[in-house]
Design an enzyme around this catalytic site. Structure first.
Site, PDB file in Angstrom:
ATOM      1  CG  ASP A 121      -0.255   0.110   2.533  1.00 43.98           C
ATOM      2  OD1 ASP A 121       0.797  -0.545   2.698  1.00 43.98           O
ATOM      3  OD2 ASP A 121      -0.742   0.834   3.426  1.00 43.98           O
ATOM      4  CD  GLU A 167       4.410   1.175   6.954  1.00 48.15           C
ATOM      5  OE1 GLU A 167       5.163   1.452   7.889  1.00 48.15           O
ATOM      6  OE2 GLU A 167       4.079   2.037   6.096  1.00 48.15           O
TER       7      GLU A 167
END
Lengths: 465, 465
Positions: free
Chosen positions: B87, B157
């Site tokens: 991500d 994250e």
């Protein structure tokens, strides 16, 4: 006068015409609405002609046009200059409106059992401006217009009337008058008519605080570089001390200080603190130590941040130190404070308090002077008598916290005195979502205005002008 | 090892594959990109399979899926667990990007004469994560994989790895390993390889300050009611004292204090203050009194506002006192500060300092613990030797100001030690517009990683595990 009969007969049309005007989103602050602003000026022109003005023009200015109209019946009679504005505040935040801001609906409320029109501009100022158009129609149709009348309806009031000064300067002959009449303020309550005798001035600025040349990762840089949001917050916080006094050096130097007697008189006006708090849903009031709520928002200056933004404001989390942070800040001023001087004081101070780690930019937006009107003038007396005729009681003089910066411009360029007859209520939510204007107030305004013309013409003639 | 030959031969494909991965906008903070997040997980799976993993799965979690892959060659050999994330940060503000964030382009820069890939996630962390995928391909194709390897690539994250803890807790057997290897940090410069030995923790909260139940006219109410932006600014300002210490009671109680010797050693790392200031375009650094810039952003905690908003933020001016104002605030923590405890301290303090005139809401977003790794472990030595093989010099141990909160979770749930081999540079603009990753760095990472596997397996076997 046959005013009530006329109003009763044309009631629905008076409402419908205003509703049509409210449908056009004349948001002057947003250039995307330029077309709608011009359409609204056209609509005002058509309505002034329909009401009976002889000469109506759309006057170009450096900004939005001003609609001018007149009905001159006799050069020897006095002239009333009606001022109003056809532009409106931006409707944001849209999601807090219970109905779309430019799709007017009539709803009953506790204060308005006869219904109120909900729309942006319903009260401020399309509704209050249009009362004067309909009052003129009544006086002309009843053949009872006692004096000359001029209309000057502008389209930049909500952005500081920037072109109006230019227009006044260039049209001083055309605009000669014996009194300026404005309905762009409020009354204390439906039972307590009032005349606004003081207005606050305004200085509106935008500030930018810049640190790095790009957004930074708050993990890698956090703690080692200036965060412009933290710095801006600190700078804003420092603008008030612990007593909520404004800390800008020189800010209070010219503030007009009221005598104890004047303050005692002010304190006699009806005011219920609990009702005030409940109405706007606040836990507690908050302001300058040593002053009452009514004093804080009328005879004392104030400094408010009107908007702030910077960094990541979307959903979720972003660990960023933004490059820049911004705020829009306005100061409400009281008589004798010069808005240009205050703007300069602000700019100098704000630049001075910036730490070395940031760059600061202050951009003045607009401003205007505060104003106090005498209460022994014939225009005040005429307004007071008009209220007495319709409400059965004298009006209460009141100082308002708002600003109509143009009032002092009328004095400067036209040597005119202004009378402020407001029919809005505090609860009308002007500048807020769900702005509305009571139909009772709208019709009461239309009813009261012709009495002002009658009394003013009479007093004017009697005092041998 | 025949690593360089392989890289030279497949150079363009290695770049092209990363570019394809960078085209998918896997913004985890914005629910509108949910579909793209899932597409990215699929792409990672396909790439792990192509590189030679035997078993690759997309593991469902309460949030975004985790891509797991493994290549087990011999149960008696050690296992390296590679962690990374697919991500990316939101790309805002979009207008500051010189090319679209999800349309990768290769441009030369002063630091990257061989070119750098400009795209959101180029460095953080798609680029650095993908180095490990390509390193695996090389070891398998050259038949030189010396140990077992597992991949765990997550998709949250940038929003606090909220589902990762759940995943670790429920998959402890599957994830057993002898070291966790991560490339999600930086190196001091292209000439100075470094191993990150400390990370800061994080507590991220959102605050809301509410005054009235609706927006108010700043003229009518200004000075008499609490303005939530002014109040929020004052509350934020009060979070630091004049020495830029954080004022939250108890905040520093558990802060790990370094010895004078440790600080002296830190001060020996190459650092040029003028270059640092010029690089990010700041007039001056700004931080806690008594600490150097490198200390301020690594061994000392920090508090930054990452976003602020309230009132009118459009063009022009609106004279409003908004009902509410908001801010996103994060605190970087150092070892021994517990993020949940700090979040509670913040919440209690922020609620306590609110004046009676406003209501305050504090919503914790996410957080993670700080971390310090030993430098006498075999994983540190293996990394150091790998850098030596490729760069011809030892790596410099460095403490980073960023947070990878999951490092302490690996210790808790998997009893794993982590080694942080970063190949990014400070100038890569991660979390900022124009994020990029040098092609030299990307390929150097791919080249170095297999040496880590070699040395780690050797040291592990020698120490009689």
């Amino acid at each position: 006068m046959n005013i009530n009969t006329y109003i009763d007969k044309h009631r629905q049309r008076f409402i419908d015409e205003l509703v049509e005007l409210l449908k056009i989103p004349s948001v002057s602050a947003d250039p995307n609405f330029k077309k709608e602003v011009l359409l609204t000026a056209d609509a005002v022109k058509i309505n002034l002609e329909a009401a009976g003005c002889d000469k109506v023009e759309i006057c170009e200015t450096p900004g939005n046009p001003i609609v001018y109209g007149e009905k001159i019946i006799d050069e020897s009679l006095p002239t009333v200059l009606v001022y109003g504005h056809y532009d409106v505040q931006p409707p944001d935040p849209l999601d807090l409106w219970s109905s779309p801001p430019f799709d007017p609906v009539i709803k009953k409320t506790e204060i308005h059992p006869e219904g109120a029109i909900f729309a942006r501009g319903a009260c401020d100022d399309k509704g209050q401006m249009y009362m004067h158009v309909k009052a003129l129609e009544i006086m002309i149709q009843n053949d009872e217009l006692p004096c000359n009348v001029k209309f000057m309806i502008e389209g930049e009031e909500e952005v500081g009337s920037v072109s109006l000064e230019w227009y006044l300067e260039h049209n001083q002959d055309k605009l000669t008058n014996d009194v300026v009449l404005i309905s762009d303020t409020g009354m204390i309550s439906k039972e307590v008519p009032s005349i606004t005798t003081g207005l606050r001035g305004l200085s509106y600025v935008e500030v930018e605080v810049e640190s790095s040349n790009r957004d930074l990762h708050s993990g890698l840089y956090g703690g080692a570089v200036a965060n412009p949001i933290n710095i801006l917050s600190k700078m804003i916080a420092s603008l008030h001390d612990d007593d909520n006094h404004i800390t800008i050096p020189g800010f209070y130097d010219k503030v007009d200080v009221l005598s104890e007697l004047e303050r005692e008189k002010m304190a006699e006006a009806p005011f219920d603190l609990e009702e005030y708090k409940n109405h706007i849903g606040i836990n507690d009031v908050h302001g300058e130590n040593g002053y009452s709520t009514n004093e804080r928002n009328s005879i004392r200056p104030a400094l408010d941040v009107n908007g702030i933004w910077g960094g990541y404001t979307g959903e979720g989390a972003k660990t960023v130190i933004p490059s820049k942070a911004f705020a829009k800040i306005s100061m409400r001023l009281v008589p004798n404070q010069d808005w240009r001087e205050i703007t300069d004081l602000f700019k100098t101070h704000f630049e001075n308090i910036a730490p070395k780690s940031v760059k600061v930019k202050v951009t003045p937006h607009h401003g205007g002077q505060g104003y106090v009107t005498p209460i022994d003038s014939i225009e005040y007396k005429a307004a007071d008598l008009a209220f007495h005729d319709v409400f059965g009681k004298a009006a209460v003089p009141q100082r308002s916290g708002g600003s109509i910066p143009i009032v002092s411009l009328f004095e400067k360029y036209l040597q005119s005195k202004t009378v402020l007859m407001g029919f809005g209520l505090n609860s009308d939510a002007i500048h807020s979502p769900n702005e509305h204007f009571g139909i009772w107030n709208y019709l009461k305004g239309i009813e009261t205005i012709p009495y002002f013309y009658k009394h003013f013409t009479k007093l004017y003639t009697e005092t041998n002008h």
